[in-house]
Design an enzyme around this catalytic site. Structure first.
Site: not given
Ligand code: DGL
Length: 269
Positions: A11-12, A74, A76, A153, A185-187
């Site tokens: 993931d990012s 992730c 994205t 976060e 989105c993972t968050h």
């Molecule tokens: N992990 C990213 C997603 O699921 C969210 C955080 C980011 O913007 O890198 O899209």
């Protein structure tokens, strides 16, 4: 390929841990290597070219760790890089978008689905594409929610500021009368309680992590890659920066303590 080899998950940053948690639950026997690109997060406001370059570097790193399969945890990166990377490697790889879309298409009764995600995920139109492929009658309303990631976060999961931002972003979706909302989105699953309170009980929240772990299990079974050894699973964590912040976030998300996190110079891959 050795069935005891780990699954690579990336993931990012920290958000992909929501997917790791679901894999731990559904596939308790699988070893995992997680990479969080904490030095270069967020991906959600970056171009395809950049996200693809970052994802290729991470896949290269995970290949050197001899993973048997990769999960792009992730949204994205799944939206912008997965198709290209799938052509370039010879091990199974899945993302979170297609499973999430499938789950939403199965859940909707009114064919009216909302999607929230990062700017890049929403701009890519990928969720709408998969949903319409599954059911041409589905109507999709999409909204980018860029402030949700920093709020999560910062640990503001139950906070008035988060509630205000939820209202700002989601009031239009509420007016559309959707019956399912994809947390793309993972968050976002980490603020699902606050989102649920705002959207109301009649809207089903779709967390792609659940369906991704299910699809991963099916994919491993199909390819004869499920780990049947029965040993306790091993988990290794790597990041590109900020070990302490990662560890404390991981301890809030995962059911087991993360005691060792290693920094990797991901630009060198
Ligand atoms: N992990 C990213 C997603 O699921 C969210 C955080 C980011 O913007 O890198 O899209």
């Amino acid at each position: 390929m050795d069935t005891q080899s780990p699954i690579g998950v990336f993931d990012s940053g920290v958000g992909g841990l929501t997917v790791v948690k679901e894999i731990m639950r559904q596939l308790p026997g699988e070893n995992m290597i997680y990479f969080g690109d904490t030095a270069r997060v967020p991906y959600g406001s970056k171009s395809k070219k950049t996200v693809l370059k970052y994802s290729r570097q991470i896949v290269h790193f995970l290949r050197q760790k001899e993973v048997k399969a990769i999960v792009v945890a992730c949204n994205t990166a799944s939206a912008l890089a997965l198709d290209d990377i799938r052509e370039e490697i010879d091990i199974p790889i899945i993302g979170v978008v297609e499973p999430g879309a499938r789950m939403a298409a199965e859940s909707t009764k009114t064919n009216s689905i909302g999607i929230i995600g990062t700017e890049s995920t929403i701009k890519s139109g990928i969720y709408s594409k998969f949903l319409r492929k599954l059911n041409a009658d589905i109507t999709v309303v999409a909204r980018a929610c860029p402030l949700f990631v920093p709020l999560v976060e910062e640990g503001l999961l139950e906070d008035r500021i988060t509630e205000d931002v939820i209202e700002r972003y989601l009031h239009e979706l509420k007016e559309y009368g959707i019956d399912s909302l994809i947390l793309g989105c993972t968050h976002y699953p980490l603020i699902r309680n606050a989102i649920k309170r705002y959207m109301g009980g009649e809207v089903t929240l779709i967390n792609p992590a659940y369906e991704t772990a299910k699809s991963l299990k099916a994919m491993l079974a199909e390819q004869g890659l499920l780990n049947g050894a029965g040993n306790a699973a091993c988990y290794d964590y790597y990041v590109s920066d900020g070990v302490d912040k990662f560890s404390s976030f991981a301890d809030r998300v995962l059911p087991c303590h993360v005691d060792q996190v290693t920094v990797v110079d991901i630009e060198s891959y």
